[in-house]
Design an enzyme around this catalytic site. Structure first.
Site, short mmCIF file in Angstrom:
data_model
loop_
_atom_site.label_atom_id
_atom_site.label_comp_id
_atom_site.label_asym_id
_atom_site.label_seq_id
_atom_site.Cartn_x
_atom_site.Cartn_y
_atom_site.Cartn_z
N ASP A 187 0.86 -1.18 0.00
CA ASP A 187 0.00 0.00 0.00
C ASP A 187 0.90 1.23 0.00
O ASP A 187 1.52 1.55 1.00
CB ASP A 187 -0.89 -0.05 1.26
CG ASP A 187 -1.91 1.09 1.29
OD1 ASP A 187 -1.70 2.09 0.59
OD2 ASP A 187 -2.91 0.94 2.03
N HIS A 188 0.93 1.90 -1.13
CA HIS A 188 1.86 3.00 -1.28
C HIS A 188 1.49 4.23 -0.45
O HIS A 188 2.26 5.16 -0.31
CB HIS A 188 1.97 3.39 -2.76
CG HIS A 188 3.30 4.00 -3.12
ND1 HIS A 188 4.22 4.43 -2.20
CD2 HIS A 188 3.87 4.24 -4.33
CE1 HIS A 188 5.29 4.93 -2.81
NE2 HIS A 188 5.10 4.81 -4.12
N ARG A 189 0.28 4.21 0.13
CA ARG A 189 -0.08 5.32 1.02
C ARG A 189 0.79 5.28 2.26
O ARG A 189 1.14 6.31 2.84
CB ARG A 189 -1.55 5.20 1.46
CG ARG A 189 -2.54 5.43 0.34
CD ARG A 189 -3.95 5.20 0.85
NE ARG A 189 -4.12 3.86 1.38
CZ ARG A 189 -5.23 3.42 1.98
NH1 ARG A 189 -6.26 4.23 2.12
NH2 ARG A 189 -5.32 2.19 2.42
#
Lengths: 447, 476
Positions: free
Chosen positions: A399-401
């Site tokens: 999850d690049h967040r």
């Protein structure tokens, strides 16, 4: 005594009776399965809470039931069953398999929605503005379960209900029986595929619908990045070969999956962000001090992911046994709903089937997933020499967040090292005797 | 004679009729409003809600002054000027009625003075002062209301036997005053006359005052009546009335024995009957029920496709605000917007103290077998009630224990009529007890009792100690 649908798991409030194992008048022992219930998460068997005789069966196969609903009345051993249950026709000892009504029913029944029903005689809790609009639209508000406290019906609830109705109305007739009422978006307009050739239509199972919903939710809400790498698994392979027989004697099968899970447990301790979740509402990151690993299992009905608890605290032997047991029960769909929840990180190993890199989808609220392909022998350069090594494709979706690319690169690089240098002490049953020397040979070892 | 053509004719200018006429005009309809009396406003304005509240307020000053000694402020005996009270009261009625006329004019609603009579399904004859006029309409709304019921046995043709209409005229202050009927009209007017100095006896055939209302709400009023009336006779019947010179001789049946007493005036308040006679309904397809009310469907349409009916004339709660709501529903349906009556109807009894309730009552819940949890907050725990020297009150909520939704609200106490609307909004909006408890209510006000009552449901009210929640649903 009344047998009620127990609380199966958090957020599971209803299910469908897929199979009845008993008939009226049957003697059952405590623990015998009475019926099988399919929920959106899994199939669960409801066991008899006591020994006795089946007095009345209140449901039939195909019925939708809610938590707390009485499904069977059981006369406990010692308790007298009424001579002849007057309300039920004794001439039909077999449970009726819900004969499908042939022609009528222009619209299939909307499955029970979540939320509490209002008591009889009390109008549905909706403000006058919504009641007036509902009346003008010809909607029966008592069929809509409001999403707010006390079951209050909001405009969004009404909109969702209408969209669900429309989706069902335009769905192919055979498949219309069970739509997903909680889905937020309207389904795209159906395409008439039969225009181009013969088609077969099959209703989506509850499980398939749940998978589809979860995948779409994850894919559309989580910015995914997938990082690829490869590991030389000569060492793990040799360890498996060496220690496999010892495991077998203990009734366990030592597999690469078990080794990967074990290696991951230790690795996640060093990279806790991969074991975390985002609490968007609070703007917080939740780090989990436990390590419960999900393991994707391919079943006849579709993908199910049981969760192995506290992988970091278990020996490889325990883990191997547990994987075997969990996978088997998952394939038979005998898994308890609780065993499907609380995962912190997931592994999807397609090695048994074949295939290289792929881009797995994160199981929210987890933030990463490791996809494992099939190891193939490939020529690699080792100390200026070409050697043939078993190379395992690895794919880490994150999850690049929450996780940056550099962290992911470090995570996978170090994981490859951990796997390539997996310590024999962790494999050997009963301790870490002679680990140094054996490992020395292991590194050079070849299949 | 050529008939006047119009889209809508409304028969009756009371709170239902004028509301229907105005709303229809606002929706673009051409409207004629037919009223047989000089003043618009119907019973509510002329012989009901408004004059009775004026008298209750005027006499409340007397009631308050009587008790103000406790607070350290004493007044002498009040000097009552009946003529001035009547003048003040009638002034209010003139102003209100004039206001309604102006509001009609501003909307181009034509008001036709005279008695209406149906000649057919699409034709109304009106007897005006300038002679007969015929109205040919597309749709008619009947809103002719109701009048006090006077049983034949009490109809002596003697003005000392009064209905609410005459009692509101306040001809004099009778020394011995009998009120027949323990409903809201009898109680309100009994309170007015008792405050003015009459010695009031109230008789009620049933076992309690305000039959049907939850007994805990009636209690404070019962206490007041016992203290301020000479006597409250329950389970008692009036058998006979006769003129006895300047008095009325009344024969009662009391506990199996007969008893005769003399009264200077008698108020008969035993109910109201619809004004359905002499409307020419036989010339239409309109049907009435065996009790004489006009039969309507959910859209308030009668059996005649061109005629709707609203208000007292269709039965149910005979309340102005019910009629006004029905006016809107009928007009909505007439202009093609589907609408049905699905609102709760609040009720207020303007006694001392007032009683108000809305939604499901505890009694109803019991009758219908609905499992509810009833919680109460006594006003003895309210600071505001103490500063008003009015701790004789109670606020209660009827709650669905499952969803925690507020299903009913009941209040007995000073100003209950003004407090009940919060309950109406809560129920209409589907609010839960939690919603009420979490909404800040200003301190110190009586409205806090609603919030605290909701807190009682959770066993966490600040100003009272209540048993913990999760007790099984009770039916009180």
């Amino acid at each position: 005594m009344d047998v009620k649908i127990p609380v199966l798991a958090e957020n599971v409030t209803s299910g469908i009776v897929v199979k009845l194992f008993v008939s009226q008048g049957d003697d059952v022992k405590q623990g015998d399965d009475l019926l099988e219930l399919e929920t959106e998460k899994a199939v669960a068997a409801i066991p008899a809470p006591a020994t006795g005789k089946i007095n009345t069966i209140h449901v039939k196969e195909g019925d939708s039931v809610k938590v707390g609903q009485t499904v069977i009345t059981l006369a406990e051993a010692g308790e007298k069953a009424p001579a002849a249950a007057p309300s039920v026709a004794p001439a039909t000892p077999k449970p009726q398999a819900a004969p499908a009504p042939a022609a009528p029913a222009p619209l299939p029944e909307i499955p029970a929605q979540k939320g509490s029903l209002q008591p009889a005689g009390v109008p549905p809790p909706a403000p006058p503005s919504i009641r007036k609009a509902a009346h003008q639209l010809g909607l029966d508000l008592s069929r809509i379960r409001g999403s707010e406290h006390g079951g209050r019906i909001t405009w969004d609830d009404v909109k969702n209900y209408i969209q669900t109705l429309e989706r069902i109305a335009f769905a192919p007739k055979e498949g219309g029986a069970a739509a997903v009422p909680s889905a937020r978006k309207a389904a795209p307009e159906p395409v008439d595929f039969s225009k181009w050739g013969p088609v077969r239509v099959q209703p989506m199972s509850t499980l398939r619908k749940k998978i589809s919903e979860k995948m779409a939710e994850s894919w559309t809400t989580v910015p995914h990045v997938t990082q690829f790498d490869e590991a030389d698994i000569s060492v793990p392979q040799r360890l498996i070969e060496t220690h496999g027989p010892a495991y077998q004697k203990q009734g366990a099968r030592l597999t690469l999956t078990a080794v990967i899970l074990k290696a991951l447990a230790g690795h996640l301790k060093k990279h806790p962000i991969f074991n975390a979740s985002i609490n968007e509402a609070a703007g917080e990151i939740v780090f989990k001090d436990y390590c419960h690993l999900g393991l994707a299992v391919d079943t006849e009905q579709g993908l199910i992911v049981p969760v192995l608890r506290d992988v970091d605290k278990k020996s490889l032997l325990e883990l191997s046994k547990q994987i075997q047991d969990l996978a088997a029960r998952t394939r038979e769909r005998k898994i308890a709903l609780d065993e499907l929840m609380g995962g912190t990180f997931t592994v999807s190993n397609q090695g048994g089937i074949g295939g290289g890199h792929f881009t797995p989808i994160i199981r929210t609220p987890e933030v990463a997933i490791l996809g494992v392909g099939r190891a193939v022998e490939r020529p690699v350069a080792r100390k200026a020499k070409i050697e043939v090594r078993p190379i395992l494709p690895l794919a880490l979706s994150y999850d690049h967040r929450l996780i940056d690319g550099a962290s992911a690169a470090r995570f996978i690089k170090e994981f490859v090292q951990a796997l390539e240098n997996f310590e024999e002490s962790a494999v050997a049953i009963g301790g870490d005797k002679g680990k140094k020397t054996q490992q020395g040979t292991a590194v050079k070892g070849k299949k | 004679m050529k008939p006047i053509k119009t889209e809508l004719v409304v028969l009756g200018g009371g709170p239902g009729g004028y509301a229907a006429a105005f709303y229809a005009a606002d929706k673009g309809k051409q409207v004629i409003l037919v009223e047989q009396e000089r003043r618009l406003g119907g019973v509510c304005l002329n012989r009901g809600c408004i004059p009775s509240k004026a008298l209750l307020h005027a006499t409340e000053l007397i009631r308050q002054a009587r008790h103000s000694g406790n607070l350290g402020i004493a007044f002498g005996s009040p000097a009552v000027n009946l003529e001035q009270i009547r003048k003040w009261k009638d002034g209010i009625l003139d102003r209100l009625s004039g206001g309604i006329g102006q509001l009609g004019k501003a909307r181009n609603v034509q008001v036709l003075g005279g008695r209406g009579h149906f000649e057919g399904g699409r034709m109304l004859r009106v007897e005006t002062q300038e002679g007969q006029k015929f109205i040919e309409y597309d749709t008619a709304i009947i809103a002719v209301g109701s009048k006090p019921a006077v049983p034949k046995a009490f109809d002596l043709g003697n003005e000392r036997v009064m209905s609410s209409t005459e009692a509101l005229e306040l001809e004099d202050i009778p020394k011995d005053f009998l009120v027949v009927g323990g409903g809201y009209i009898g109680l309100e007017l009994g309170t007015v006359y008792a405050s003015l100095g009459s010695s009031v006896v109230l008789v009620e055939a049933m076992a309690s005052l305000l039959p049907g209302v939850d007994s805990d709400l009636v209690q404070p009023v019962m206490r007041y009546a016992k203290e301020n009336f000479r006597e409250v006779r329950l389970n008692a019947k009036v058998l006979k009335m006769e003129t006895a010179k300047k008095q009325i001789k009344v024969t009662f049946e009391l506990g199996g024995a007969e008893k005769e007493e003399l009264y200077d005036r008698v108020l008969v308040a035993v109910g109201r009957v619809p004004n359905c006679n002499d409307l020419g309904l036989e010339n239409t397809q309109v049907k009435t029920t065996d009790k004489g009310f006009i039969e309507v469907d959910k859209t308030l349409k009668t059996r005649d496709p061109h005629i709707y009916a609203i208000g007292d004339v269709i039965g149910g709660a005979m309340l102005a605000h019910k009629a006004a709501k029905e006016a809107r529903i009928a007009v909505d349906n007439i202009v093609g917007e589907a609408s049905v009556f699905d609102s709760i109807i609040p009720a207020v009894v303007f006694t001392d103290p007032e009683i108000a309730w809305c939604g499901l009552t505890a009694n109803e819940a019991k009758e219908k077998g609905i499992a509810v949890k009833t919680v109460r907050f006594p006003w003895a725990a309210s600071g505001r009630a103490m500063t008003l020297d009015r701790v004789d009150g109670v606020t209660k909520l009827v709650i669905d224990p499952e969803s925690e939704r507020v299903l009913g609200v009941g209040i007995a106490g000073h100003g209950a009529g003004e407090l009940i609307s919060e309950g109406v909004l809560a129920i209409e909006m589907g609010a839960t007890a939690r919603d009420l408890a979490e909404s800040i209510h200003p301190h110190p006000t009586l409205s806090e009792t609603l919030m605290e009552c909701a807190e009682v449901f959770y066993g966490e009210a600040t100003h009272t100690v209540a048993p913990k929640r999760n007790t099984p649903a009770e039916q009180v």
